[in-house]
Design a protein around this motif. Structure first.
Motif, PDB file in Angstrom:
ATOM      1  N   LEU A 210      -5.791   6.634   8.786  1.00 21.36           N
ATOM      2  CA  LEU A 210      -4.749   6.824   7.777  1.00 21.36           C
ATOM      3  C   LEU A 210      -5.087   7.913   6.770  1.00 21.36           C
ATOM      4  CD1 LEU A 210      -3.588   3.185   6.942  1.00 21.36           C
ATOM      5  CD2 LEU A 210      -2.769   4.764   8.688  1.00 21.36           C
ATOM      6  N   GLN A 211      -6.353   8.342   6.724  1.00 21.95           N
ATOM      7  CA  GLN A 211      -6.790   9.348   5.755  1.00 21.95           C
ATOM      8  C   GLN A 211      -6.518   8.902   4.321  1.00 21.95           C
ATOM      9  OE1 GLN A 211      -8.598  11.964   6.678  1.00 21.95           O
ATOM     10  NE2 GLN A 211      -8.390  11.278   8.809  1.00 21.95           N
ATOM     11  N   GLN A 212      -6.646   7.602   4.087  1.00 25.11           N
ATOM     12  CA  GLN A 212      -6.519   7.030   2.749  1.00 25.11           C
ATOM     13  C   GLN A 212      -7.631   6.008   2.554  1.00 25.11           C
ATOM     14  OE1 GLN A 212      -2.403   6.105   1.249  1.00 25.11           O
ATOM     15  NE2 GLN A 212      -1.876   6.287   3.413  1.00 25.11           N
ATOM     16  N   ARG A 213      -8.004   5.812   1.304  1.00 19.57           N
ATOM     17  CA  ARG A 213      -9.037   4.835   0.975  1.00 19.57           C
ATOM     18  C   ARG A 213      -8.445   3.794   0.034  1.00 19.57           C
ATOM     19  NH1 ARG A 213     -12.256   7.995  -1.396  1.00 19.57           N
ATOM     20  NH2 ARG A 213     -13.482   8.617   0.433  1.00 19.57           N
ATOM     21  N   GLY A 214      -8.589   2.523   0.392  1.00 17.36           N
ATOM     22  CA  GLY A 214      -8.064   1.463  -0.459  1.00 17.36           C
ATOM     23  C   GLY A 214      -7.731   0.229   0.355  1.00 17.36           C
ATOM     24  N   LEU A 237      -3.640  -2.439  16.666  1.00 17.57           N
ATOM     25  CA  LEU A 237      -4.066  -2.367  15.270  1.00 17.57           C
ATOM     26  C   LEU A 237      -5.512  -2.843  15.152  1.00 17.57           C
ATOM     27  CD1 LEU A 237      -1.080  -3.728  13.136  1.00 17.57           C
ATOM     28  CD2 LEU A 237      -2.244  -1.556  12.810  1.00 17.57           C
ATOM     29  N   HIS A 238      -6.252  -2.228  14.239  1.00 18.03           N
ATOM     30  CA  HIS A 238      -7.636  -2.638  13.997  1.00 18.03           C
ATOM     31  C   HIS A 238      -7.827  -3.189  12.586  1.00 18.03           C
ATOM     32  CE1 HIS A 238      -8.797  -0.696  17.762  1.00 18.03           C
ATOM     33  NE2 HIS A 238      -8.072   0.347  17.386  1.00 18.03           N
ATOM     34  N   CYS A 239      -6.754  -3.439  11.886  1.00 19.16           N
ATOM     35  CA  CYS A 239      -6.851  -3.923  10.508  1.00 19.16           C
ATOM     36  C   CYS A 239      -5.663  -4.834  10.230  1.00 19.16           C
ATOM     37  CB  CYS A 239      -6.882  -2.756   9.518  1.00 19.16           C
ATOM     38  SG  CYS A 239      -5.469  -1.643   9.692  1.00 19.16           S
ATOM     39  N   GLN A 240      -5.699  -5.487   9.094  1.00 21.52           N
ATOM     40  CA  GLN A 240      -4.623  -6.369   8.673  1.00 21.52           C
ATOM     41  C   GLN A 240      -4.504  -6.309   7.155  1.00 21.52           C
ATOM     42  OE1 GLN A 240      -5.532 -10.511   9.522  1.00 21.52           O
ATOM     43  NE2 GLN A 240      -7.716 -10.089   9.500  1.00 21.52           N
ATOM     44  N   PRO A 241      -3.396  -6.793   6.585  1.00 22.93           N
ATOM     45  CA  PRO A 241      -3.240  -6.748   5.125  1.00 22.93           C
ATOM     46  C   PRO A 241      -4.412  -7.418   4.409  1.00 22.93           C
ATOM     47  CG  PRO A 241      -1.156  -7.298   6.151  1.00 22.93           C
ATOM     48  CD  PRO A 241      -2.178  -7.292   7.253  1.00 22.93           C
ATOM     49  N   GLY A 242      -4.900  -6.743   3.367  1.00 18.33           N
ATOM     50  CA  GLY A 242      -6.067  -7.211   2.629  1.00 18.33           C
ATOM     51  C   GLY A 242      -7.350  -6.516   3.024  1.00 18.33           C
ATOM     52  N   HIS A 243      -7.324  -5.790   4.149  1.00 17.93           N
ATOM     53  CA  HIS A 243      -8.518  -5.087   4.628  1.00 17.93           C
ATOM     54  C   HIS A 243      -8.749  -3.833   3.791  1.00 17.93           C
ATOM     55  CE1 HIS A 243     -11.429  -3.542   7.562  1.00 17.93           C
ATOM     56  NE2 HIS A 243     -10.811  -2.378   7.478  1.00 17.93           N
ATOM     57  N   LEU A 245      -9.894  -0.176   3.547  1.00 19.30           N
ATOM     58  CA  LEU A 245      -9.901   0.884   4.544  1.00 19.30           C
ATOM     59  C   LEU A 245     -10.657   2.097   4.018  1.00 19.30           C
ATOM     60  CD1 LEU A 245      -8.523   1.261   7.374  1.00 19.30           C
ATOM     61  CD2 LEU A 245      -6.767   2.569   6.175  1.00 19.30           C
ATOM     62  N   LEU A 246     -11.559   2.625   4.842  1.00 17.61           N
ATOM     63  CA  LEU A 246     -12.202   3.898   4.544  1.00 17.61           C
ATOM     64  C   LEU A 246     -11.301   5.043   4.996  1.00 17.61           C
ATOM     65  CD1 LEU A 246     -15.875   3.102   5.625  1.00 17.61           C
ATOM     66  CD2 LEU A 246     -14.827   2.870   3.364  1.00 17.61           C
ATOM     67  N   THR A 267       4.562   9.706  11.044  1.00 16.11           N
ATOM     68  CA  THR A 267       5.471   8.561  11.039  1.00 16.11           C
ATOM     69  C   THR A 267       4.708   7.248  11.160  1.00 16.11           C
ATOM     70  OG1 THR A 267       7.186   9.925  12.074  1.00 16.11           O
ATOM     71  CG2 THR A 267       7.485   7.541  12.154  1.00 16.11           C
ATOM     72  N   LEU A 268       3.696   7.221  12.028  1.00 17.47           N
ATOM     73  CA  LEU A 268       2.893   6.008  12.187  1.00 17.47           C
ATOM     74  C   LEU A 268       2.139   5.681  10.904  1.00 17.47           C
ATOM     75  CD1 LEU A 268       1.500   6.572  15.797  1.00 17.47           C
ATOM     76  CD2 LEU A 268       3.085   4.779  15.085  1.00 17.47           C
ATOM     77  N   ARG A 269       1.600   6.692  10.244  1.00 20.38           N
ATOM     78  CA  ARG A 269       0.904   6.450   8.977  1.00 20.38           C
ATOM     79  C   ARG A 269       1.855   5.928   7.906  1.00 20.38           C
ATOM     80  NH1 ARG A 269      -2.679  12.071   8.993  1.00 20.38           N
ATOM     81  NH2 ARG A 269      -4.390  11.297  10.328  1.00 20.38           N
ATOM     82  N   GLY A 270       3.130   6.294   8.012  1.00 22.03           N
ATOM     83  CA  GLY A 270       4.109   5.812   7.047  1.00 22.03           C
ATOM     84  C   GLY A 270       4.431   4.336   7.182  1.00 22.03           C
ATOM     85  N   CYS A 271       3.935   3.693   8.241  1.00 22.37           N
ATOM     86  CA  CYS A 271       4.149   2.252   8.420  1.00 22.37           C
ATOM     87  C   CYS A 271       3.150   1.419   7.628  1.00 22.37           C
ATOM     88  CB  CYS A 271       4.054   1.885   9.904  1.00 22.37           C
ATOM     89  SG  CYS A 271       5.316   2.652  10.938  1.00 22.37           S
ATOM     90  N   PHE A 272       2.244   2.071   6.906  1.00 22.14           N
ATOM     91  CA  PHE A 272       1.214   1.373   6.140  1.00 22.14           C
ATOM     92  C   PHE A 272       1.363   1.714   4.664  1.00 22.14           C
ATOM     93  CE2 PHE A 272      -0.300   2.053  10.386  1.00 22.14           C
ATOM     94  CZ  PHE A 272      -0.997   0.910  10.730  1.00 22.14           C
ATOM     95  N   VAL A 273       1.114   0.736   3.819  1.00 20.47           N
ATOM     96  CA  VAL A 273       1.047   0.951   2.372  1.00 20.47           C
ATOM     97  C   VAL A 273      -0.367   0.605   1.932  1.00 20.47           C
ATOM     98  CG1 VAL A 273       1.904   0.272   0.106  1.00 20.47           C
ATOM     99  CG2 VAL A 273       3.489   0.447   2.035  1.00 20.47           C
ATOM    100  N   VAL A 274      -1.058   1.580   1.356  1.00 24.62           N
ATOM    101  CA  VAL A 274      -2.438   1.412   0.908  1.00 24.62           C
ATOM    102  C   VAL A 274      -2.462   1.548  -0.610  1.00 24.62           C
ATOM    103  CG1 VAL A 274      -4.803   2.277   1.071  1.00 24.62           C
ATOM    104  CG2 VAL A 274      -3.305   2.345   3.078  1.00 24.62           C
ATOM    105  N   GLY A 275      -3.122   0.614  -1.284  1.00 23.69           N
ATOM    106  CA  GLY A 275      -3.182   0.631  -2.742  1.00 23.69           C
ATOM    107  C   GLY A 275      -4.575   0.346  -3.261  1.00 23.69           C
TER     108      GLY A 275
END
Length: 432
Positions: A210-214, A237-243, A245-246, A267-275
């Protein structure tokens, strides 16, 4: 409601400023418009409730109301800071969010802020050269009414914050949030319960980071399935909500189908919200960890509050009972034709039990009352579990709890009480 919108609304509700800002904007608009439509009749015995003074007395009244409301607002802010400090010290800093999202507290603060804005704008509209008939009577009377409401709101606020720092009240609120999250998860995944054979994959088509950290706050599973169906992909998928991410961590793999283009990756990266922090939108462990934190702090040597820890254990048992009867999040997602499109890690019932009781058991080794009550709750869960897998998870924790009790409970009578609680369930053949 889509998950990302639900997450956005949750973040807005968690902001203490959002509702007060909206109320202040509304009151400012009313204060500017109301003098233009003032239709107050002249003062008489039939309308004694209307303000009947001149411009000087009107300005004095508004100035007095304004200074009084500002003083009460300062008191509210001071009370809020004290309560937040107590909550952070006794219950944990992560539980401050439960105070911030309380709609009643937001409305009280919004009432004070909007009253100040209304009085300020109304005061500016009252000039010294206005005659008695030209004064904005309705606006002045409304300012008086809002000031009286602020007085009663202050009394309600003191009552509210006094109850909000009671441990049982906070435990109940967090447990209710957890049960609501479990219910939402069951509704969201009720149509994806069937399992399908997973094809053998020699080499993945593409690996996406995802090229995001959080913290992952939202994963739009339905959108991923739709994209996979349109492109002919099988995704993992290799992650789930609450994980957490590096930035370069592998998050999504295309197992089968055409290689995704650069636009597809975006588009695939847009399916994730990282905070920056975890949220309860899709993360079932979020509320569980909040309850566990309350129990661990209660069992610390500096506090040693056994009753709060027992209250947490009881509420965790109630939430896990609901999880037993709810549809578990699936590890496989298919399209409308039954074609497998997405493989995802999931938090099963055993994982929820681990999260709920492992740390409390480790922290409560010296408290027979905590161990006995945990044994009662686990035995009750074993009785209501819907599957052998769930019963095996509960029995595994009971066995850990028995080993812990036999090691740390020194009083023979306390150990006998513990054995009387857990022995019948552990002796049962159900779930072996």
């Amino acid at each position: 409601m889509p998950d990302f919108i639900n997450n956005l609304m949750t973040r807005i509700r968690a902001s203490l400023w959002a509702l007060p800002a909206a109320m202040s904007l509304l009151s400012g608009t009313v204060a500017m418009v109301l003098p233009l439509w003032d239709f107050s009749p002249s003062f008489s015995h039939d309308n004694w409730w209307l303000f009947s003074g001149d411009s000087g007395s009107a300005r004095d009244l508004l100035s007095t109301l304004l200074s009084g409301i500002i003083t009460m607002t300062s008191l509210v802010v001071s009370i809020t800071v004290v309560v937040l400090s107590l909550a952070a010290g006794q219950m944990g800093p992560r539980l401050i969010r439960n105070f911030l999202i309380d709609r009643q507290i937001q409305m009280v603060i919004g009432l004070f802020a909007s009253t100040i804005v209304f009085c300020l704008i109304t005061l500016r509209s009252v000039s010294d050269d206005l005659s008695g008939d030209d004064l904005p009577h309705m606006a002045i009377n409304l300012a008086s009414v809002l000031s009286v409401l602020c007085l009663f709101a202050l009394l309600f606020y003191v009552h509210k914050v006094a109850r909000s720092i009671i441990a049982d009240t906070l435990v109940t609120e967090v447990a209710n949030d957890l049960e609501a999250a479990i219910a939402r998860a069951g509704e969201r995944h009720s149509d994806q319960s069937a399992r399908r054979p997973v094809p053998d994959i020699d080499e993945p088509v593409a690996v996406i980071a995802l090229q995001q950290r959080g913290y992952i706050q939202v994963i739009e599973y339905a959108r991923l399935v739709t994209l996979a169906c349109e492109r002919g992909w099988l995704l993992r998928l290799h992650c789930q909500p609450g994980h957490f991410l590096l930035r370069a961590e592998q998050c999504l793999t295309v197992l089968r189908g055409p290689e995704p283009s650069d636009d597809d990756v975006v588009t695939l990266r847009g399916c994730f919200v990282v905070g920056k922090e975890r949220t309860p939108t899709l993360d079932l462990e979020y509320s569980i960890r909040q309850l566990v934190e309350i129990a661990i702090r209660a069992l610390s040597p500096g506090i040693n509050d056994t009753f709060t820890a027992i209250a947490v254990i009881n509420r965790l048992g109630g939430a896990l009972e609901k999880a037993c009867q709810s549809v578990q999040p699936p590890s496989q997602y298919a399209d409308d034709e039954g074609q497998l499109r997405l493989l995802a890690p999931t938090q099963d019932f055993g994982g929820l039990v681990d999260t709920a009781f492992n740390q409390i058991r480790q922290s409560g080794t010296r408290s027979p009352a905590v161990l006995i009550q945990m044994g009662r709750i686990l035995c009750a869960l074993a009785a209501v579990a819907d599957s052998d897998e769930q019963r095996r998870s509960v029995r595994a924790h009971l066995q850990k709890l028995r080993r812990c009790a036999r090691t740390h409970i020194e009083e023979e009578d306390d150990l006998a009480d513990f054995e009387a609680v857990v022995a019948p369930t552990l002796a049962s053949n159900t779930g072996k």
